[in-house]
Write an enzyme that holds these catalytic residues in place. Structure first.
Site, PDB file in Angstrom:
ATOM      1  N   HIS A   1       0.724  -1.328  -0.088  1.00 14.74           N
ATOM      2  CA  HIS A   1      -0.066   0.089  -0.003  1.00 14.74           C
ATOM      3  C   HIS A   1       0.836   1.438   0.009  1.00 14.74           C
ATOM      4  O   HIS A   1       0.543   2.046  -0.864  1.00 14.74           O
ATOM      5  CB  HIS A   1      -0.925   0.111   1.021  1.00 14.74           C
TER       6      HIS A   1
ATOM      7  N   TYR B   1       1.435   5.201  -2.709  1.00 13.84           N
ATOM      8  CA  TYR B   1       1.689   6.745  -2.355  1.00 13.84           C
ATOM      9  C   TYR B   1       3.254   7.065  -2.887  1.00 13.84           C
ATOM     10  O   TYR B   1       3.552   8.139  -3.231  1.00 13.84           O
ATOM     11  CB  TYR B   1       1.506   6.973  -0.948  1.00 13.84           C
TER      12      TYR B   1
ATOM     13  N   HIS C   1      -9.918   0.399 -11.081  1.00 17.80           N
ATOM     14  CA  HIS C   1      -9.194   1.167  -9.907  1.00 17.80           C
ATOM     15  C   HIS C   1      -7.797   1.818 -10.267  1.00 17.80           C
ATOM     16  O   HIS C   1      -7.652   2.790 -10.269  1.00 17.80           O
ATOM     17  CB  HIS C   1      -9.541   0.732  -8.583  1.00 17.80           C
ATOM     18  N   PHE C   2      -7.019   0.801 -10.389  1.00 16.08           N
ATOM     19  CA  PHE C   2      -5.574   1.305 -10.258  1.00 16.08           C
ATOM     20  C   PHE C   2      -5.241   1.679 -11.720  1.00 16.08           C
ATOM     21  O   PHE C   2      -4.103   2.032 -11.932  1.00 16.08           O
ATOM     22  CB  PHE C   2      -4.682   0.206  -9.458  1.00 16.08           C
ATOM     23  N   HIS C   3      -5.796   1.453 -12.778  1.00 16.99           N
ATOM     24  CA  HIS C   3      -5.357   1.968 -14.089  1.00 16.99           C
ATOM     25  C   HIS C   3      -5.814   3.337 -14.103  1.00 16.99           C
ATOM     26  O   HIS C   3      -5.595   4.533 -14.808  1.00 16.99           O
ATOM     27  CB  HIS C   3      -6.114   1.135 -15.059  1.00 16.99           C
TER      28      HIS C   3
ATOM     29  N   ARG D   1     -10.369 -10.530 -12.036  1.00 19.73           N
ATOM     30  CA  ARG D   1      -9.110 -10.171 -12.452  1.00 19.73           C
ATOM     31  C   ARG D   1      -8.202 -11.183 -12.827  1.00 19.73           C
ATOM     32  O   ARG D   1      -8.316 -12.410 -12.099  1.00 19.73           O
ATOM     33  CB  ARG D   1      -8.661  -9.044 -11.460  1.00 19.73           C
ATOM     34  N   ARG D   2      -7.281 -11.144 -13.377  1.00 16.17           N
ATOM     35  CA  ARG D   2      -6.035 -12.072 -13.557  1.00 16.17           C
ATOM     36  C   ARG D   2      -6.752 -13.420 -13.956  1.00 16.17           C
ATOM     37  O   ARG D   2      -6.317 -14.417 -13.318  1.00 16.17           O
ATOM     38  CB  ARG D   2      -5.534 -12.170 -12.180  1.00 16.17           C
TER      39      ARG D   2
HETATM   40 FE1  HAS Z   1      -5.873   2.111  -4.390  1.00 16.62          FE
HETATM   41  C1  HAS Z   1      -6.164  -1.389  -4.607  1.00 16.62           C
HETATM   42  C2  HAS Z   1      -8.012   2.035  -1.553  1.00 16.62           C
HETATM   43  C3  HAS Z   1      -5.296   5.500  -3.943  1.00 16.62           C
HETATM   44  C4  HAS Z   1      -3.296   2.044  -6.670  1.00 16.62           C
HETATM   45  N1  HAS Z   1      -4.984   0.598  -5.438  1.00 16.62           N
HETATM   46  C5  HAS Z   1      -5.207  -0.747  -5.373  1.00 16.62           C
HETATM   47  C6  HAS Z   1      -4.203  -1.519  -6.173  1.00 16.62           C
HETATM   48  C7  HAS Z   1      -3.387  -0.552  -6.739  1.00 16.62           C
HETATM   49  C8  HAS Z   1      -4.010   0.669  -6.150  1.00 16.62           C
HETATM   50  C9  HAS Z   1      -2.383  -0.735  -7.586  1.00 16.62           C
HETATM   51  O1  HAS Z   1      -8.988   0.035   0.513  1.00 16.62           O
HETATM   52  C10 HAS Z   1      -4.488  -2.845  -6.343  1.00 16.62           C
HETATM   53  C11 HAS Z   1      -3.302  -3.841  -5.687  1.00 16.62           C
HETATM   54  C12 HAS Z   1      -3.502  -5.342  -6.221  1.00 16.62           C
HETATM   55  O2  HAS Z   1      -2.883  -5.526  -7.255  1.00 16.62           O
HETATM   56  O3  HAS Z   1      -4.466  -6.024  -5.629  1.00 16.62           O
HETATM   57  N2  HAS Z   1      -6.683   3.683  -3.152  1.00 16.62           N
HETATM   58  C13 HAS Z   1      -7.705   3.337  -2.199  1.00 16.62           C
HETATM   59  C14 HAS Z   1      -7.996   4.601  -1.606  1.00 16.62           C
HETATM   60  C15 HAS Z   1      -7.386   5.403  -2.038  1.00 16.62           C
HETATM   61  C16 HAS Z   1      -6.416   4.821  -3.133  1.00 16.62           C
HETATM   62  C17 HAS Z   1      -8.905   4.868  -0.463  1.00 16.62           C
HETATM   63  N3  HAS Z   1      -4.613   3.440  -5.235  1.00 16.62           N
HETATM   64  C18 HAS Z   1      -4.734   4.717  -4.967  1.00 16.62           C
HETATM   65  C19 HAS Z   1      -3.731   5.329  -5.437  1.00 16.62           C
HETATM   66  C20 HAS Z   1      -2.930   4.427  -6.176  1.00 16.62           C
HETATM   67  C21 HAS Z   1      -3.555   3.113  -6.070  1.00 16.62           C
HETATM   68  C22 HAS Z   1      -3.371   7.045  -5.621  1.00 16.62           C
HETATM   69  C23 HAS Z   1      -1.813   4.239  -7.062  1.00 16.62           C
HETATM   70  C24 HAS Z   1      -0.986   5.249  -7.627  1.00 16.62           C
HETATM   71  N4  HAS Z   1      -7.044   0.640  -3.439  1.00 16.62           N
HETATM   72  C25 HAS Z   1      -7.705   0.852  -2.200  1.00 16.62           C
HETATM   73  C26 HAS Z   1      -8.079  -0.401  -1.789  1.00 16.62           C
HETATM   74  C27 HAS Z   1      -7.562  -1.624  -2.394  1.00 16.62           C
HETATM   75  C28 HAS Z   1      -6.857  -0.696  -3.636  1.00 16.62           C
HETATM   76  C29 HAS Z   1      -8.723  -0.530  -0.448  1.00 16.62           C
HETATM   77  C30 HAS Z   1      -7.850  -2.949  -2.536  1.00 16.62           C
HETATM   78  C31 HAS Z   1      -9.046  -3.347  -3.404  1.00 16.62           C
HETATM   79  C32 HAS Z   1      -8.938  -5.015  -3.139  1.00 16.62           C
HETATM   80  O4  HAS Z   1      -9.915  -5.346  -2.678  1.00 16.62           O
HETATM   81  O5  HAS Z   1      -7.970  -5.667  -3.737  1.00 16.62           O
HETATM   82  C33 HAS Z   1      -7.184   7.271  -2.009  1.00 16.62           C
HETATM   83  O6  HAS Z   1      -6.032   7.397  -1.377  1.00 16.62           O
HETATM   84  C34 HAS Z   1      -7.749   7.898  -3.169  1.00 16.62           C
HETATM   85  C35 HAS Z   1      -7.888   9.203  -2.574  1.00 16.62           C
HETATM   86  C36 HAS Z   1      -8.043  10.217  -3.956  1.00 16.62           C
HETATM   87  C37 HAS Z   1      -9.328  11.041  -4.125  1.00 16.62           C
HETATM   88  C38 HAS Z   1      -9.163  11.666  -5.397  1.00 16.62           C
HETATM   89  C39 HAS Z   1      -8.787  13.141  -5.161  1.00 16.62           C
HETATM   90  C40 HAS Z   1      -8.566  14.034  -6.442  1.00 16.62           C
HETATM   91  C41 HAS Z   1      -7.823  14.726  -7.091  1.00 16.62           C
HETATM   92  C42 HAS Z   1      -8.088  15.271  -8.369  1.00 16.62           C
HETATM   93  C43 HAS Z   1      -8.376  16.745  -8.328  1.00 16.62           C
HETATM   94  C44 HAS Z   1      -8.998  17.145  -9.733  1.00 16.62           C
HETATM   95  C45 HAS Z   1      -9.358  18.590  -9.785  1.00 16.62           C
HETATM   96  C46 HAS Z   1      -9.894  18.668 -11.052  1.00 16.62           C
HETATM   97  C47 HAS Z   1      -8.685  19.466  -9.147  1.00 16.62           C
HETATM   98  C48 HAS Z   1     -10.180  11.128  -3.128  1.00 16.62           C
HETATM   99  C49 HAS Z   1      -6.689  15.058  -6.267  1.00 16.62           C
HETATM  100  C50 HAS Z   1      -8.856  19.625 -12.004  1.00 16.62           C
HETATM  101  C51 HAS Z   1      -9.713  20.248 -13.228  1.00 16.62           C
HETATM  102  C52 HAS Z   1      -9.327  20.147 -14.393  1.00 16.62           C
HETATM  103  C53 HAS Z   1      -9.941  21.077 -15.342  1.00 16.62           C
HETATM  104  C54 HAS Z   1      -8.304  19.198 -15.101  1.00 16.62           C
HETATM  105 CU    CU Z   2      -3.784   0.128  -0.750  1.00 17.70          CU
END
Ligand code: HAS
Ligand code: CU
Length: 572
Positions: A242, A246, A393-395, A456-457
């Site tokens: 995890h 980050y 999610h992770f893509h 998946r997988r």
């Molecule tokens: Fe995740 C599984 C929970 C963030 C990557 N995650 C994965 C896996 C990967 C991954 C690779 O709780 C799969 C692992 C595997 O192979 O089994 N993840 C979260 C949560 C967040 C989160 C709560 N993940 C990420 C990030 C990753 C990433 C970042 C990669 C870089 N994830 C999980 C959980 C799993 C999981 C479970 C397990 C699932 C399972 O069952 O296997 C949070 O940190 C996300 C918070 C993000 C936000 C979005 C904020 C939005 C922003 C954009 C702003 C846009 C603006 C608009 C300002 C709340 C900052 C701009 C305007 C324009 C005009 C352009």
């Molecule tokens: Cu995680």
């Protein structure tokens, strides 16, 4: 600012503000970026082929790749090369560069920098060799869960990558320490503050996977251990896995917070708020790995509850980022003439690939971040775990926000390294938007398929259990695969073009790196890293204490005893 004397043997970085790199920077940063791109070359093209092979309708129309006929081999190359090697090389190279320019001093030890690089590069070579020469045995995917055991060289490749990254971390810590000694009462520039956070998180997290590899997987692979303990291994892996996400994200945030506002023509809303967000990442990135194990039987519901809560807390700094960086973009648009409530997203530099790539990453991150919140709830997780929802999610997070931001960085950093202008801005823009469209479609289709129970997988094109809706969404992913294949080709056209065919010199632009902190209000003790390490220790005790107690079985004897040949958990 105090004057700096550089060691005689080391060429100092060029004057801040210019894009020209001194020879040493050019070679060293260049070597890391090129190694990253070699890893990416192997990894990226496996992606589209997986979408074709998972699609029941389209599988027949697409050729198999000569060397990569075995499905799990291709998935392993895809994950290991993209997620582990490409990212680590890119992050180390980029962070060296930002640290040097930001602090206006070379990294502490150039020889140590090369030793780190050599270790990681040898790791890359060994890994590629192993996956290519023993496709069946090494197809253990990037999570390498036992009881699947790969050839020893696979793990040695990983160990070398980790060793190199630790040396790189030490180099960055020592460079910071030297700077801090000369500037005791100054706040370190925000970019380096974030980089410090990133490498501290990395050093703590890698302890888990190092223990797993050195004491469990490598001995099993060498035949020293005859049995293994999947539950313990998974727990150690996700202790690392995890925070790893980050480790990928924070360098992208370095760009969003400290470079994008200027590139977009605006100003960051609040630097102190940014520092608080990074401290939150430091504290809460590590103690949440168990949210990848919500379906694991050996962990109690109460531990899972605690980890749900902590995972929701670690999403807060990303919400803070959305606000802070969003406000900076609005400010940029107002400077460019935006007047109404909703016109600011459109009045951005969408025709500048560096800016457009990062903003497209943000758009994908809105969907990716929210799907993360769904994953984080232990109950909702039960419906999506191990389905194609998770790759969706992770893509959008890693393949979207992070990848597009790295590409945005590459579009100014590669020309700077090469000393030639970007080969084609139009190709770059086409690449960015095809990636945005492709990944949006991929996320939608894989997410929907996951809700239909598509795993998946798995080689789903051959799966008799696929529902008609599941099959439909798998076909849609193949369409997104075509779009992403085009985008990947465009990316490498520009890379090769910039390296070998561009004739124009790098435009006289500024390096988007601040050399001083614009922040006068955040307390200096935010940089007292010892305090944060103490808090992390307490959080780990709360979050991981019970989990470790559960994983290590005190009644039947420590599970670790199952390594003994008498164990009832043999390896296949
Ligand atoms: Fe995740 C599984 C929970 C963030 C990557 N995650 C994965 C896996 C990967 C991954 C690779 O709780 C799969 C692992 C595997 O192979 O089994 N993840 C979260 C949560 C967040 C989160 C709560 N993940 C990420 C990030 C990753 C990433 C970042 C990669 C870089 N994830 C999980 C959980 C799993 C999981 C479970 C397990 C699932 C399972 O069952 O296997 C949070 O940190 C996300 C918070 C993000 C936000 C979005 C904020 C939005 C922003 C954009 C702003 C846009 C603006 C608009 C300002 C709340 C900052 C701009 C305007 C324009 C005009 C352009
Ligand atoms: Cu995680």
């Amino acid at each position: 600012m105090a004057s700096i004397t550089y060691p005689q043997s080391v060429e100092p970085p060029a004057t801040p503000g210019t894009l020209k790199l001194v020879k040493r920077e050019q070679v060293m940063i260049g070597a890391h970026i090129i190694a990253a791109l070699i890893a990416l070359l192997f990894g990226i093209f496996m992606g589209p082929f997986q979408t074709f092979h998972r699609s029941p309708t389209f599988v027949q129309y697409f050729p198999t790749i000569p060397v990569f006929t075995y499905y799990y081999q291709a998935v392993t190359v895809h994950g290991v090369m993209n997620a582990l090697f490409f990212t680590t090389f890119f992050i180390v190279g980029f962070c060296y560069f930002v640290t040097e320019r930001s602090l206006q001093r070379p990294i502490k030890s150039v020889p140590m920098g090369w030793a780190a690089f050599a270790s990681m590069a040898l790791g890359l070579v060994l890994m590629l060799f192993t996956i290519l020469t023993s496709p069946q045995q090494s197809a253990v995917l990037y999570t390498f869960y036992p009881p699947n055991i790969a050839p020893a060289l696979f793990y040695i490749g990983l160990v070398l990558l980790a060793l190199g990254s630790w040396l790189a971390s030490a180099n960055i810590f020592l460079t910071y320490r030297d700077w801090k000694r000369e500037h005791p009462n100054e706040r370190v520039p925000l970019a380096v503050f974030a980089i410090m956070v990133n490498f501290i998180v990395w050093c703590i997290a890698t302890i888990g996977v190092a223990l797993e590899i050195v004491f469990m997987l490598l001995p099993a692979s060498l035949g020293i251990l005859k049995v293994t303990d999947p539950q313990l291994a998974r727990t150690l892996f996700w202790f690392f896995g995890h925070p790893l996400v980050y480790f990928w994200l924070i360098p992208a945030y370095v760009s969003w917070y400290t470079m994008l506002p200027r590139q977009a023509g605006g100003k960051l809303f609040s630097e102190p708020l940014a520092r608080v967000a990074f401290v939150m990442f430091l504290l809460f990135s590590v103690p949440v790995g168990v949210h990848h194990q919500f379906s694991d039987p050996g962990i109690s519901a109460s531990s899972k509850g605690v980890q749900t809560l902590l995972t929701l807390v670690v999403s807060i700094p990303s919400f803070m980022t959305a606000f802070n960086v969003g406000a900076a973009l609005e400010n940029a648009a107002r400077n460019r003439g935006a007047r109404t409530l909703f016109d600011w997203p459109f009045k951005q530099k969408w025709n500048d690939p560096v800016v457009a790539a990062q903003m497209s990453g943000m758009l994908l991150f809105i969907a990716g971040g929210f799907s993360g919140l769904i994953n984080a709830s232990a109950q909702l997780n039960a419906t999506i775990h191990n389905t194609s929802w998770v790759p969706a999610h992770f893509h959008q997070t890693l393949g979207g926000a992070v990848m597009l931001t790295y590409i945005g960085i590459l579009y100014w950093l590669l020309p700077a390294i090469r000393g030639r202008a970007l080969f084609s801005k139009r190709v770059a823009l086409a690449q960015v938007f095809t990636w945005l469209i492709g990944m949006t479609l991929f996320g939608l289709a894989m997410g929907e398929a996951g809700l239909q129970g598509v795993p998946r997988r798995a080689l789903t094109s051959q799966a008799p259990y696929l529902t008609p809706a599941g099959a439909f969404w798998m076909d849609v992913t193949a369409v997104s695969g075509v779009i992403l294949l085009i985008s990947s080709i465009l990316l490498f056209v520009n890379i090769v073009g910039t390296l070998f065919f561009s004739r124009r010199p790098t435009p006289e632009g500024e390096v988007p790196i601040e050399t001083v902190s614009g922040d006068r209000s955040s307390p200096l003790w935010l940089e007292r890293w010892g305090i944060w390490l103490g808090v992390i220790g307490v959080l780990l005790l709360v979050a991981y204490g019970p989990v470790v107690a559960e994983v290590l079985d005190f009644q039947e004897g420590w599970n670790i005893m199952r390594f003994m040949p008498t164990s009832n958990a043999p390896m296949p």
